[in-house]
Scaffold this motif. Structure first.
Motif, PDB file in Angstrom:
ATOM      1  N   ASN A 321       0.824  -1.209   0.000  1.00 52.72           N
ATOM      2  CA  ASN A 321       0.000   0.000   0.000  1.00 52.72           C
ATOM      3  C   ASN A 321       0.854   1.252   0.000  1.00 52.72           C
ATOM      4  N   ARG A 322       2.102   1.123   0.406  1.00 54.65           N
ATOM      5  CA  ARG A 322       2.996   2.285   0.408  1.00 54.65           C
ATOM      6  C   ARG A 322       3.191   2.835  -1.003  1.00 54.65           C
ATOM      7  N   LYS A 323       3.167   1.968  -2.000  1.00 53.08           N
ATOM      8  CA  LYS A 323       3.315   2.446  -3.372  1.00 53.08           C
ATOM      9  C   LYS A 323       2.120   3.307  -3.788  1.00 53.08           C
ATOM     10  N   VAL A 324       0.955   2.971  -3.268  1.00 55.25           N
ATOM     11  CA  VAL A 324      -0.243   3.722  -3.623  1.00 55.25           C
ATOM     12  C   VAL A 324      -0.140   5.164  -3.129  1.00 55.25           C
ATOM     13  N   VAL A 325       0.374   5.362  -1.932  1.00 48.39           N
ATOM     14  CA  VAL A 325       0.373   6.685  -1.310  1.00 48.39           C
ATOM     15  C   VAL A 325       1.759   7.335  -1.302  1.00 48.39           C
ATOM     16  N   ASP A 326       2.706   6.741  -1.987  1.00 43.38           N
ATOM     17  CA  ASP A 326       4.102   7.168  -1.896  1.00 43.38           C
ATOM     18  C   ASP A 326       4.292   8.660  -2.154  1.00 43.38           C
ATOM     19  N   ALA A 327       3.788   9.171  -3.271  1.00 47.65           N
ATOM     20  CA  ALA A 327       4.000  10.581  -3.611  1.00 47.65           C
ATOM     21  C   ALA A 327       3.314  11.497  -2.617  1.00 47.65           C
ATOM     22  N   ASP A 342      10.342  17.609  13.045  1.00 49.68           N
ATOM     23  CA  ASP A 342      11.337  16.602  12.704  1.00 49.68           C
ATOM     24  C   ASP A 342      10.605  15.273  12.603  1.00 49.68           C
ATOM     25  N   THR A 343      10.336  14.823  11.401  1.00 46.75           N
ATOM     26  CA  THR A 343       9.533  13.614  11.215  1.00 46.75           C
ATOM     27  C   THR A 343      10.306  12.340  11.510  1.00 46.75           C
ATOM     28  N   ASN A 344      11.593  12.462  11.837  1.00 44.34           N
ATOM     29  CA  ASN A 344      12.349  11.288  12.272  1.00 44.34           C
ATOM     30  C   ASN A 344      12.086  10.958  13.740  1.00 44.34           C
ATOM     31  N   LYS A 345      11.496  11.896  14.457  1.00 43.42           N
ATOM     32  CA  LYS A 345      11.241  11.693  15.871  1.00 43.42           C
ATOM     33  C   LYS A 345       9.916  10.950  16.067  1.00 43.42           C
ATOM     34  N   SER A 346       9.754  10.418  17.260  1.00 44.63           N
ATOM     35  CA  SER A 346       8.566   9.628  17.568  1.00 44.63           C
ATOM     36  C   SER A 346       7.394  10.505  17.990  1.00 44.63           C
ATOM     37  N   GLY A 347       6.222   9.920  17.894  1.00 40.25           N
ATOM     38  CA  GLY A 347       5.052  10.518  18.508  1.00 40.25           C
ATOM     39  C   GLY A 347       4.248  11.488  17.686  1.00 40.25           C
ATOM     40  N   LEU A 348       4.553  11.659  16.402  1.00 42.65           N
ATOM     41  CA  LEU A 348       3.775  12.571  15.571  1.00 42.65           C
ATOM     42  C   LEU A 348       2.618  11.828  14.915  1.00 42.65           C
ATOM     43  N   LYS A 349       1.452  12.437  14.940  1.00 41.15           N
ATOM     44  CA  LYS A 349       0.306  11.923  14.206  1.00 41.15           C
ATOM     45  C   LYS A 349      -0.086  13.019  13.215  1.00 41.15           C
ATOM     46  N   ILE A 350       0.173  12.744  11.943  1.00 36.08           N
ATOM     47  CA  ILE A 350      -0.023  13.753  10.905  1.00 36.08           C
ATOM     48  C   ILE A 350      -1.294  13.421  10.128  1.00 36.08           C
ATOM     49  N   TYR A 351      -2.274  14.297  10.228  1.00 40.85           N
ATOM     50  CA  TYR A 351      -3.557  14.093   9.550  1.00 40.85           C
ATOM     51  C   TYR A 351      -3.577  14.916   8.264  1.00 40.85           C
ATOM     52  N   THR A 352      -3.949  14.263   7.170  1.00 43.90           N
ATOM     53  CA  THR A 352      -3.869  14.898   5.861  1.00 43.90           C
ATOM     54  C   THR A 352      -5.245  15.084   5.229  1.00 43.90           C
ATOM     55  N   ASN A 353      -5.235  15.720   4.063  1.00 36.14           N
ATOM     56  CA  ASN A 353      -6.451  15.939   3.277  1.00 36.14           C
ATOM     57  C   ASN A 353      -6.688  14.836   2.252  1.00 36.14           C
ATOM     58  N   MET A 354      -5.907  13.764   2.309  1.00 34.20           N
ATOM     59  CA  MET A 354      -5.984  12.735   1.281  1.00 34.20           C
ATOM     60  C   MET A 354      -7.295  11.954   1.329  1.00 34.20           C
ATOM     61  N   ASP A 355      -7.950  11.850   0.171  1.00 36.49           N
ATOM     62  CA  ASP A 355      -9.109  10.983  -0.004  1.00 36.49           C
ATOM     63  C   ASP A 355      -8.583   9.643  -0.510  1.00 36.49           C
ATOM     64  N   SER A 356      -8.611   8.632   0.340  1.00 37.51           N
ATOM     65  CA  SER A 356      -8.001   7.346  -0.005  1.00 37.51           C
ATOM     66  C   SER A 356      -8.641   6.704  -1.230  1.00 37.51           C
ATOM     67  N   ASN A 357      -9.920   6.925  -1.435  1.00 42.53           N
ATOM     68  CA  ASN A 357     -10.591   6.350  -2.608  1.00 42.53           C
ATOM     69  C   ASN A 357     -10.075   6.995  -3.890  1.00 42.53           C
ATOM     70  N   LEU A 358      -9.919   8.311  -3.886  1.00 42.17           N
ATOM     71  CA  LEU A 358      -9.400   9.002  -5.066  1.00 42.17           C
ATOM     72  C   LEU A 358      -7.927   8.647  -5.293  1.00 42.17           C
ATOM     73  N   GLN A 359      -7.189   8.503  -4.181  1.00 45.18           N
ATOM     74  CA  GLN A 359      -5.780   8.120  -4.298  1.00 45.18           C
ATOM     75  C   GLN A 359      -5.660   6.740  -4.941  1.00 45.18           C
ATOM     76  N   GLN A 360      -6.496   5.813  -4.534  1.00 46.68           N
ATOM     77  CA  GLN A 360      -6.476   4.470  -5.114  1.00 46.68           C
ATOM     78  C   GLN A 360      -6.860   4.507  -6.581  1.00 46.68           C
ATOM     79  N   SER A 361      -7.831   5.334  -6.928  1.00 45.66           N
ATOM     80  CA  SER A 361      -8.239   5.463  -8.334  1.00 45.66           C
ATOM     81  C   SER A 361      -7.086   5.961  -9.190  1.00 45.66           C
ATOM     82  N   MET A 362      -6.367   6.952  -8.693  1.00 42.29           N
ATOM     83  CA  MET A 362      -5.203   7.456  -9.431  1.00 42.29           C
ATOM     84  C   MET A 362      -4.178   6.350  -9.645  1.00 42.29           C
ATOM     85  N   TYR A 363      -3.888   5.635  -8.566  1.00 41.52           N
ATOM     86  CA  TYR A 363      -2.872   4.580  -8.655  1.00 41.52           C
ATOM     87  C   TYR A 363      -3.306   3.493  -9.640  1.00 41.52           C
ATOM     88  N   ASP A 364      -4.547   3.064  -9.547  1.00 31.86           N
ATOM     89  CA  ASP A 364      -5.040   1.995 -10.416  1.00 31.86           C
ATOM     90  C   ASP A 364      -5.017   2.412 -11.881  1.00 31.86           C
TER      91      ASP A 364
END
Length: 722
Positions: A321-327, A342-364
């Motif tokens: 699934n990483r390939k689907v959302v890689d970019a 610093d995204t190398n550090k622990s404890g971050l929860k990053i919430y995005t605007n990504m629509d997983s259904n649209l992302q999958q459609s693009m990948y497919d």
């Protein structure tokens, strides 16, 4: 003679008295009669200056009082901050608060740890590794109670001296553990309140856990680079061995890495920093008394890459699934870094605007069979945004990915946009600044770039004569675009396009009219501004970030008015004609859908040795009121590969598949004419103009219809057009 001797004796006594005064400054000198200005006396002895001493004593007392009040105030502040400190438990200390990225629905799409962490018990950690960590990170670890005033003072002194033995930081190992367990590691969050809470929690941890337990917690929690947390996991990952089987130089390398895993990565081509850090740890161990100078010297002679595994065979990022959302993840991490995390550090929860259904459609659609690509090496970049707020809802940076986090073609800014730039650089500014109506006459005739003998031609090598601006745009004619840019002027054209997020670092002119370098992210944002009526929102990925201590940081972008509503509406109305039969993007047609857009093709120069009508870059950017989608296709090495003419509609086909899916549950809403625009019917076509605005036809005759002869769904825009 006796008189003289008497006087001499008198002066000797005076001198002796003066010498006594000089040699004893603490003794008050004899009172002398003050000078009254006439050499006389005021009439009495001067009183001792007791008032001055009283003033000094009063000042000292006041300073003591102020200092005491300051201490009380500081203590009160510390207590207040401490009361607000988050809870800390053994679970917090033992577990790694994993960092992750989430989609718009709160579903995890990417863990920022590439491998699972193996927890090491105390008996699995060699004594020499514990000594190495203490030596380099906190030499007084076994002497303090969590906060070390001596270390703080030493840190300040070491920084002044430029020492490199690891004492520059005032935080103890216990404080570092607390920070990794419950607090944000962002430098922006290192406030006085946080430092006070960190110190308070460190004291609590020391009270409830043994030194060995604290050290074990720390060594299991630290980030070691390559997505690995914990020194036991690092030993297996880097050396393929347990900690107990590692050599002294290998253990010293691991002990020194947490301070900067990226800089001290032994796999770097230039790993001199890793070697220097390892050697620093070894010398610190000598000073600490853990090893002898000879043992350190022998370890220093060992190559830094001794025993390291070949990582090319590892599949740490095996999750398909990483390939689907890689970019999208790559863009998200870049945005998080720009926000100071610093995204190398622990404890971050990053919430995005990504629509997983649209992302999958693009990948497919990029990797499946619905859209036919010329070859497996043909690449794609695409960005989809919400025009109402600039949120990036989906993004794909390539197809047939062999590695992750590589080139993100969606944000690549080195490829020419071709004719897709014409609404943004030529015709948009003409409407905005010159009030051109959609039926304004433009010339499609022979044209030479100003000050040169270089001719500009159209994709078909023909000219259509006097045509309307609408026709010039929908049929993507090159010479009218260049003339329009000339009429607008580079200053206004540059102001307009920079205002919609497509930066140009020079005053545009000449060949810029038919192509400048841009990315799909930039074009999606720019066309989104047209779609929403003229407000530009910078494309954004992150909606909020929750740090390890539970604090939530919300993010959004403010829209900036980039053009008049009249300009946006008239551009949209003209670009509706691009997505029609016999126009340049007929393959993007979605029956019944209200949409608009612009295609663009970039050809090769005559000196590049490619076949006639070979295509270097192919674009299509289209939009509805709900989404803007920009698509680029081409090759990473265009001098070795090209897109055949028969695949010129590839981006429009990809757009058609993705937008059809995206609009299934969205309202199919048309754009409404603003009250600043009025309509006119000319040659059976509804044309538009800015109400009451003055404009010039440039001395050209009016034309009332769109010539259709010779129009085909193709155009090539670059400096050497076919």
């Amino acid at each position: 003679m006796s008189s003289i001797m008497a006087n001499k004796n008198q002066w000797s006594r005076v001198n002796r008295n003066q010498n006594m005064y000089d040699n004893h400054p603490a003794t008050e000198p004899p009172t002398m009669p003050p000078n009254n200005g006439n050499g006389g006396s005021t009439g009495g002895p001067q009183k001792p200056k007791k008032k001055k001493r009283r003033w000094i004593l009063a000042t000292i007392l006041w300073l003591l009082v102020i200092g005491f009040i300051g201490v009380l105030a500081g203590a009160a502040v510390f207590v207040t901050y401490a009361n607000d400190a988050p809870n800390i438990t053994a679970s917090n200390l033992a577990s790694e608060p994993s960092s992750a990225i989430y989609d718009s629905q709160g579903n995890p799409i990417w863990k920022l740890s590439a491998v699972e962490r193996d927890y090491a018990n105390s008996n699995e950690i060699p004594k020499s590794l514990k000594q190495a960590v203490v030596s380099i990170e906190d030499r007084r670890f076994y002497k303090h109670n969590g906060v070390d005033p001596v270390r703080i003072a030493g840190a300040a002194l070491a920084n002044l001296r430029g020492s490199s033995l690891g004492m520059q930081g005032g935080s103890t190992l216990t404080q570092q553990l607390v920070k990794l367990s419950v607090f944000s590691t962002s430098t922006a969050d290192q406030t006085l309140k946080r430092k006070a809470q960190e110190a308070w929690l460190a004291l609590r941890v020391e009270k409830n856990f043994s030194k060995d337990e604290i050290l074990t917690f720390y060594m299991n929690k630290v980030y070691m680079g390559h997505g690995v947390s914990g020194m036991k996991t690092a030993a297996e990952y880097f050396y393929g061995k347990p900690l107990t089987e590692l050599s002294l130089p290998q253990l010293a390398l691991l002990a020194g890495m947490p301070q900067s895993p990226t800089n001290y990565d032994p796999y770097l081509k230039d790993n001199s920093a890793a070697k220097e850090r390892r050697n620093t740890v070894l010398l610190a161990m000598v000073k600490y008394g853990a090893i002898t100078k000879k043992e350190a010297d022998d370890a220093i002679k060992v190559p830094i890459n001794d025993g390291l595994q070949d990582l090319t065979s590892k599949t740490a990022l095996a999750n398909t699934n990483r390939k689907v959302v890689d970019a999208y993840v790559q863009s998200t991490l870049a945005e998080a870094a720009s926000l100071g995390y610093d995204t190398n550090k622990s404890g971050l929860k990053i919430y995005t605007n990504m629509d997983s259904n649209l992302q999958q459609s693009m990948y497919d659609n990029a990797n499946g069979t619905a859209v036919t690509f010329p070859s497996a090496d043909t690449q794609i970049g695409a960005t989809m945004t919400d025009p109402s707020n600039g949120n990036v809802v989906a993004q794909i940076g390539g197809r047939n990915l062999k590695t992750l986090q590589g080139t993100n073609h969606a944000r690549l800014k080195t490829r020419s946009s071709g004719s897709s730039i014409k609404p943004l650089l030529d015709y948009g500014p003409a409407i905005e600044y010159l009030n051109w109506p959609t039926y304004r006459t433009v010339e499609d005739k022979e044209y030479k770039y100003a000050g040169t003998d270089k001719n500009l031609s159209n994709w078909d090598g023909k000219f259509m004569g006097n045509i309307t601006m609408r026709t010039a745009l929908t049929q993507s004619r090159n010479t009218p675009a260049a003339r329009t840019l000339e009429d607008v002027g580079g200053t206004d054209a540059g102001k307009f396009i920079n205002g919609i997020g497509v930066p140009i670092d020079h005053t545009p002119g000449g060949a810029d009219a038919i192509g400048i370098t841009a990315s799909t992210e930039q074009e999606a944002g720019a066309f989104g501004a047209i779609a929403n009526g003229g407000t530009y929102y910078k494309p954004t990925y992150i909606t909020k970030i929750v740090t390890a201590d539970g604090s939530t940081h919300n993010y959004s972008v403010n829209g900036q008015r980039a053009m008049k509503t009249s300009t946006a509406f008239m551009l949209t109305d003209m670009m509706k004609g691009v997505i029609k039969p016999n126009a340049t993007a007929s393959d993007a047609i979605i029956p019944g859908l209200h949409q608009a857009g612009k295609s663009g093709l970039v050809g090769y120069g005559d000196d590049e040795g490619m076949p006639n009508q070979a295509i270097k870059d192919a674009w299509f950017t289209g939009y509805t009121k709900s989404y803007a989608l920009s698509v680029w296709t081409g090759y990473d090495v265009p001098r070795e590969n090209y897109i055949p003419w028969s695949y010129q509609d590839l981006p429009a086909q990809f757009y058609q598949r993705v937008m059809s899916y995206a609009m299934q549950n969205k309202p199919n809403t048309d754009w409404t004419m603003p009250d600043t625009v009025t309509s006119k019917v000319r040659g059976n076509i509804v044309e538009y103009e800015v109400k009451g605005a003055k404009w010039s036809n440039g001395g050209l005759p009016s034309v009332n219809s769109i010539p259709q002869s010779g129009a085909t769904p193709a155009e090539v825009g670059n400096n050497n057009s076919h």
